[in-house]
Design an enzyme around this catalytic site. Structure first.
Site, PDB file in Angstrom:
ATOM      1  N   SER A 135     -18.995  58.842 107.612  1.00 24.36           N
ATOM      2  CA  SER A 135     -20.425  58.876 107.881  1.00 24.36           C
ATOM      3  C   SER A 135     -20.582  59.248 109.350  1.00 24.36           C
ATOM      4  O   SER A 135     -20.066  58.545 110.221  1.00 24.36           O
ATOM      5  CB  SER A 135     -21.021  57.492 107.602  1.00 24.36           C
ATOM      6  N   LYS A 161     -20.638  62.730 105.288  1.00 29.21           N
ATOM      7  CA  LYS A 161     -22.036  62.286 105.173  1.00 29.21           C
ATOM      8  C   LYS A 161     -22.658  62.415 106.552  1.00 29.21           C
ATOM      9  O   LYS A 161     -22.067  62.006 107.548  1.00 29.21           O
ATOM     10  CB  LYS A 161     -22.054  60.836 104.699  1.00 29.21           C
ATOM     11  N   LYS A 163     -26.322  61.808 108.827  1.00 29.42           N
ATOM     12  CA  LYS A 163     -27.585  61.078 108.836  1.00 29.42           C
ATOM     13  C   LYS A 163     -28.708  62.072 109.078  1.00 29.42           C
ATOM     14  O   LYS A 163     -28.564  63.004 109.894  1.00 29.42           O
ATOM     15  CB  LYS A 163     -27.565  60.028 109.944  1.00 29.42           C
ATOM     16  N   ASP A 188     -27.812  60.991 104.410  1.00 29.48           N
ATOM     17  CA  ASP A 188     -28.354  59.629 104.295  1.00 29.48           C
ATOM     18  C   ASP A 188     -29.565  59.510 105.213  1.00 29.48           C
ATOM     19  O   ASP A 188     -29.467  59.704 106.423  1.00 29.48           O
ATOM     20  CB  ASP A 188     -27.268  58.617 104.704  1.00 29.48           C
ATOM     21  N   GLU A 213     -29.016  60.000 100.110  1.00 31.44           N
ATOM     22  CA  GLU A 213     -28.976  58.542 100.068  1.00 31.44           C
ATOM     23  C   GLU A 213     -30.267  57.958 100.636  1.00 31.44           C
ATOM     24  O   GLU A 213     -30.706  58.354 101.723  1.00 31.44           O
ATOM     25  CB  GLU A 213     -27.757  58.081 100.884  1.00 31.44           C
ATOM     26  N   ASP A 238     -29.046  52.836  98.394  1.00 33.44           N
ATOM     27  CA  ASP A 238     -28.282  51.934  99.246  1.00 33.44           C
ATOM     28  C   ASP A 238     -29.154  50.690  99.479  1.00 33.44           C
ATOM     29  O   ASP A 238     -29.078  49.713  98.721  1.00 33.44           O
ATOM     30  CB  ASP A 238     -27.927  52.664 100.563  1.00 33.44           C
ATOM     31  N   LYS A 262     -22.357  47.919  98.733  1.00 32.75           N
ATOM     32  CA  LYS A 262     -21.897  47.277  99.961  1.00 32.75           C
ATOM     33  C   LYS A 262     -21.736  45.791  99.679  1.00 32.75           C
ATOM     34  O   LYS A 262     -22.671  45.154  99.186  1.00 32.75           O
ATOM     35  CB  LYS A 262     -22.897  47.496 101.103  1.00 32.75           C
ATOM     36  N   GLY A 290     -20.373  51.546 104.081  1.00 36.00           N
ATOM     37  CA  GLY A 290     -19.814  50.873 105.257  1.00 36.00           C
ATOM     38  C   GLY A 290     -20.920  50.356 106.147  1.00 36.00           C
ATOM     39  O   GLY A 290     -22.068  50.815 106.072  1.00 36.00           O
TER      40      GLY A 290
HETATM   41  O1  OSB Z   1     -26.820  53.440 105.616  1.00 39.30           O
HETATM   42  O2  OSB Z   1     -24.788  53.576 105.079  1.00 39.30           O
HETATM   43  C1  OSB Z   1     -25.651  53.248 105.901  1.00 39.30           C
HETATM   44  C2  OSB Z   1     -24.021  52.042 109.125  1.00 39.30           C
HETATM   45  C3  OSB Z   1     -24.850  50.996 109.454  1.00 39.30           C
HETATM   46  C4  OSB Z   1     -25.929  50.723 108.651  1.00 39.30           C
HETATM   47  C5  OSB Z   1     -26.181  51.495 107.535  1.00 39.30           C
HETATM   48  C6  OSB Z   1     -25.340  52.529 107.181  1.00 39.30           C
HETATM   49  C7  OSB Z   1     -24.257  52.827 108.009  1.00 39.30           C
HETATM   50  C8  OSB Z   1     -23.351  53.948 107.791  1.00 39.30           C
HETATM   51  C9  OSB Z   1     -22.010  53.833 108.447  1.00 39.30           C
HETATM   52  O3  OSB Z   1     -23.654  54.961 107.228  1.00 39.30           O
HETATM   53  C10 OSB Z   1     -20.879  53.666 107.514  1.00 39.30           C
HETATM   54  C11 OSB Z   1     -19.619  53.305 108.257  1.00 39.30           C
HETATM   55  O4  OSB Z   1     -18.969  54.222 108.750  1.00 39.30           O
HETATM   56  O5  OSB Z   1     -19.287  52.109 108.349  1.00 39.30           O
HETATM   57 MG    MG Z   2     -26.898  54.261 103.682  1.00 36.90          MG
END
Ligand code: OSB
Ligand code: MG
Length: 368
Positions: A135, A161, A163, A188, A213, A238, A262, A290
């Site tokens: 991510s 992925k 953002k 995402d 996402e 999510d 998660k 994550g």
């Molecule tokens: O939306 O998946 C998410 C990190 C913090 C809060 C929300 C998210 C995320 C990530 C990071 O996308 C995932 C990771 O590398 O741990």
């Molecule tokens: Mg997410």
């Protein structure tokens, strides 16, 4: 198992690189760890809450409060048959899933040790190797993002992925696809859009993403169902999935075609396994999300990702992407083909590094 002692700790560690989402930028993590001593064994769990209540309402402080005042007194000094009984005992408390998960997950590590099996096997895992993605947060420039994607692709990660948010979306995806037309790519939004953005969201279909996402509200199901009828890109939920029953309803109304699981958000291994089972029965692929975890939470994610329904690469990646030095040994590493080997030894499969944990501790409290 009889729970003799529980220790709460808050640790603080700077990220190797800041992580930015539609709701903000994180540079340093504050993480609450739960250490449980039961019989003669020790298990560790991690509260995955963010520093601010932006992803969900939980924070390290709310988790500490709920653990200290409710969850810990309810389980301490008592005899438990399985960690799932502890999960059931937590049911009267509304929400606070990340606090619950930290304690329950620590008990699964104890349970695995007691049975002489790996954590992965204890929670029902079968895969010996799990596929990994990364991510990548919002960067200061698109050039920087393209560079970072190139680094992760050459490291072997199986999907990327990124953002997105209004203003950091279509143009960015356009540039990514121009440079990387064939990579497995997803976006995402962390709830950055509403149905008023429908025209913009429809344009995402041009980029043949694996999924988008959580484009809409953090607690929404219905508008996601409306959106899914208008776009061909699969929606993955999510933020708005907290239980197996919630997953069932979301799938029934057509709000998603994929689910991000998660451990913290759904309240621990028992609930995560149920979400997995509901999705699997309905042919909905799941993957492990994550929360910028330390090695403890990461090790739990590796174990969960070994369940058979986790068919898509997760956001479970190498320790070194987050930390100069992780709090477990060995650190989590990823192979050149983008996989993590699931530890097969009894218990967590990684040793918590107590000296390192002590060095980064801000506060601790023990309960007997
Ligand atoms: O939306 O998946 C998410 C990190 C913090 C809060 C929300 C998210 C995320 C990530 C990071 O996308 C995932 C990771 O590398 O741990
Ligand atoms: Mg997410």
């Amino acid at each position: 198992m009889k729970i003799n002692r529980i220790e709460l700790r808050e640790i603080q560690m700077p990220l190797v690189h800041f992580f930015e989402t539609s709701f903000g930028r994180t540079t340093t993590r504050r993480i609450v760890l739960v250490r449980v001593d039961a019989d003669d064994l020790t298990g560790w769990g991690e509260v995955t809450a963010g520093e601010e209540p932006f992803y969900s309402y939980e924070t390290p402080e709310t988790a500490w409060h709920v653990l200290r005042e409710f969850l810990i007194p309810w389980v301490l000094g008592k005899e438990w048959t399985t960690p799932s009984d502890v999960a059931a005992c937590f049911r009267p408390i509304r929400g606070h899933n990340m606090a619950k998960a930290a304690l329950e997950n620590a008990l699964w590590v104890v349970e695995a040790q007691q049975k002489g099996i790996s954590l992965a096997r204890a929670v029902g895992g079968t895969l010996q190797e799990i596929p990994c993605g990364v991510s990548i947060g919002i960067q200061d420039s698109v050039e920087k993002l393209l560079e970072r994607i190139a680094v992760e692709i050459s490291a072997g990660y199986q999907r990327i992925k990124v953002k997105v948010k209004p203003g950091w979306d279509l143009d960015v995806l356009e540039r990514i696809r121009a440079k990387f037309p064939r990579i497995a790519l997803m976006a995402d939004a962390n709830s950055a859009y509403t149905l008023a953005d429908l025209a913009r969201l429809k344009e995402f279909d041009r980029f043949y993403l694996m999924m988008i996402e959580q484009p809409l509200g953090w607690d929404d199901i219905l508008d996601h169902a409306k959106l899914q009828r208008e776009i061909s890109t699969p929606i993955c939920l999510d933020e708005s999935i907290h239980s197996a029953d919630g997953a069932r309803k979301a799938i029934e109304v057509g709000a998603c075609k994929i689910v991000n699981v998660k451990l913290g958000r759904v309240g621990g291994f028992t609930s995560a396994r149920r979400v997995h089972d509901v999705c699997r029965a309905k042919n909905i692929p799941v993957w492990c999300g994550g929360m910028l975890e330390s090695g403890i939470g990461r090790a739990h994610n590796v174990a969960m990702s070994s369940l058979p329904g986790f068919t898509l690469p997760g956001d479970v990646s190498a320790s070194r992407r987050y930390w100069a030095e992780d709090i477990i040994s060995p650190e989590v590493t990823v192979s050149a083909c983008g996989t993590i080997r699931v530890p097969q030894v009894p218990g967590l499969g990684y040793e918590p590094n107590l000296d390192r944990i002590e060095k980064v501790t801000l506060r601790k409290e023990q309960f007997r």
